[in-house]
Design an enzyme around this catalytic site. Structure first.
Site, short mmCIF file in Angstrom:
data_model
loop_
_atom_site.label_atom_id
_atom_site.label_comp_id
_atom_site.label_asym_id
_atom_site.label_seq_id
_atom_site.Cartn_x
_atom_site.Cartn_y
_atom_site.Cartn_z
N HIS A 6 0.83 -1.21 0.00
CA HIS A 6 0.00 0.00 0.00
C HIS A 6 0.87 1.26 0.00
CE1 HIS A 6 -2.72 2.81 2.47
NE2 HIS A 6 -3.37 2.61 1.34
N GLU A 33 0.52 -0.77 -4.84
CA GLU A 33 -0.51 0.26 -5.08
C GLU A 33 0.11 1.65 -4.92
OE1 GLU A 33 -3.91 2.91 -3.28
OE2 GLU A 33 -1.97 2.36 -2.43
N ASP A 35 -1.02 6.08 -5.52
CA ASP A 35 -2.11 7.04 -5.75
C ASP A 35 -1.62 8.12 -6.71
OD1 ASP A 35 -3.88 6.12 -3.37
OD2 ASP A 35 -1.91 6.47 -2.48
N HIS A 47 -0.51 10.82 -2.42
CA HIS A 47 -1.82 10.46 -1.89
C HIS A 47 -2.72 11.66 -1.61
CE1 HIS A 47 -4.73 9.45 1.29
NE2 HIS A 47 -4.78 8.27 0.72
N GLU A 99 -4.28 3.94 -8.25
CA GLU A 99 -5.52 4.53 -7.72
C GLU A 99 -5.65 5.96 -8.21
OE1 GLU A 99 -6.23 4.55 -3.43
OE2 GLU A 99 -7.89 5.96 -3.77
O1 G3P Z 1 -6.90 1.51 -2.74
C1 G3P Z 1 -6.92 1.13 -1.41
C2 G3P Z 1 -6.53 2.28 -0.54
O2 G3P Z 1 -5.31 2.81 -1.01
C3 G3P Z 1 -7.58 3.34 -0.51
O3 G3P Z 1 -7.36 4.28 0.47
O4 G3P Z 1 -6.71 6.51 1.21
O5 G3P Z 1 -5.05 4.69 1.29
O6 G3P Z 1 -5.74 5.66 -0.89
P1 G3P Z 1 -6.17 5.32 0.50
MG MG Z 2 -4.66 4.45 -2.27
#
Ligand code: G3P
Ligand code: MG
Length: 231
Positions: A6, A33, A35, A47, A99
């Site tokens: 993450h 993952e 953002d 993020h 994301e």
């Molecule tokens: O995509 C899963 C997670 O990353 C979503 O929440 O706020 O960590 O981007 P966030």
């Molecule tokens: Mg995310």
């Protein structure tokens, strides 16, 4: 179960940096993952919309010149990476979950990915595009129908996974607070995988496994091994 690092291995290195991605890869993460936001014509990896939490800069990411964004320290001397830099690091080594955090990112991300796919630098099986912005997910599906998409949700929808049918997604990415067995079963019955965010404790991993989720997002890619040791 799949484990998705993450924001990279963000428990070990500054989130959403090349260092966190490199650390996740070195720990054997199969999926990573990140953002993304759009700044000028560049898709960048961060993020928050506001720069203060993760960088030495300030202000709204979307309103800043790219040169300013790229001059910032995102922790341990790391720069805010471009999505291209991250894909170049991950391609051929792990899957990437992008994301769409910022507005108007679906178009540029679709263009970028189409280029990587056409030049065989990326395989479609190794890409998932996700977002809380379901309108952008629909747009992505229309621009790049072959790519898998995932619907992010924070909450428990009235009719469980039914909402996702209109989106053509492959997976639902749901917060651990709201996932229950009925939701997971309903998602599976409708053909969706369920990935839970964010799971950083071995006990939470075991709880998610018991509920039948198909994968988890974690800041600690080693969490599966840690949990096994504790069993
Ligand atoms: O995509 C899963 C997670 O990353 C979503 O929440 O706020 O960590 O981007 P966030
Ligand atoms: Mg995310």
């Amino acid at each position: 179960m799949i484990y998705i690092a993450h924001r990279g291995a963000s428990g070990h290195a500054p989130e959403n940096t090349l260092l966190s991605v490199k650390t996740a890869l070195s720990m054997g993460a199969c999926w990573i993952e990140v953002d993304v936001f759009l700044v000028e014509d560049e898709v960048i990896v961060i993020h928050d919309r506001w720069l203060e939490r993760t960088t030495n800069g300030s202000g709204d990411v979307t309103q800043k010149p790219l040169a300013y964004i790229r001059s910032l320290d995102a922790g341990k001397g790391e720069k805010i990476p471009t999505l291209k830099e991250v894909i170049d690091m991950v391609a051929g080594k792990a899957g990437i979950n992008i994301e769409l955090k910022g507005p108007n990112t679906a178009g540029p991300v679709a263009t970028l990915l189409t280029h990587y796919l056409e030049t065989h630098r990326l395989r479609k099986d190794n890409v998932i595009i996700s977002s809380f912005d379901h309108q952008q997910l629909l747009k992505m599906k229309s621009l790049a129908p072959n790519l898998s998409t995932g619907a992010n949700i924070y909450g428990l929808p009235l009719h469980n996974a039914k909402f996702a049918e209109a989106l053509g997604v492959s997976s639902i990415h749901a917060h651990t607070n709201f996932i229950n067995r009925a939701f997971v079963n309903d998602a599976h019955d409708r053909g969706f995988k369920v990935f839970a965010f964010t799971v950083n404790q071995p006990e939470e991993l075991m709880r998610m496994k018991t509920l039948g989720v198909d994968g988890i997002f974690t800041n600690y890619p080693e969490i599966g091994r840690t949990a096994l040791k504790q069993e």
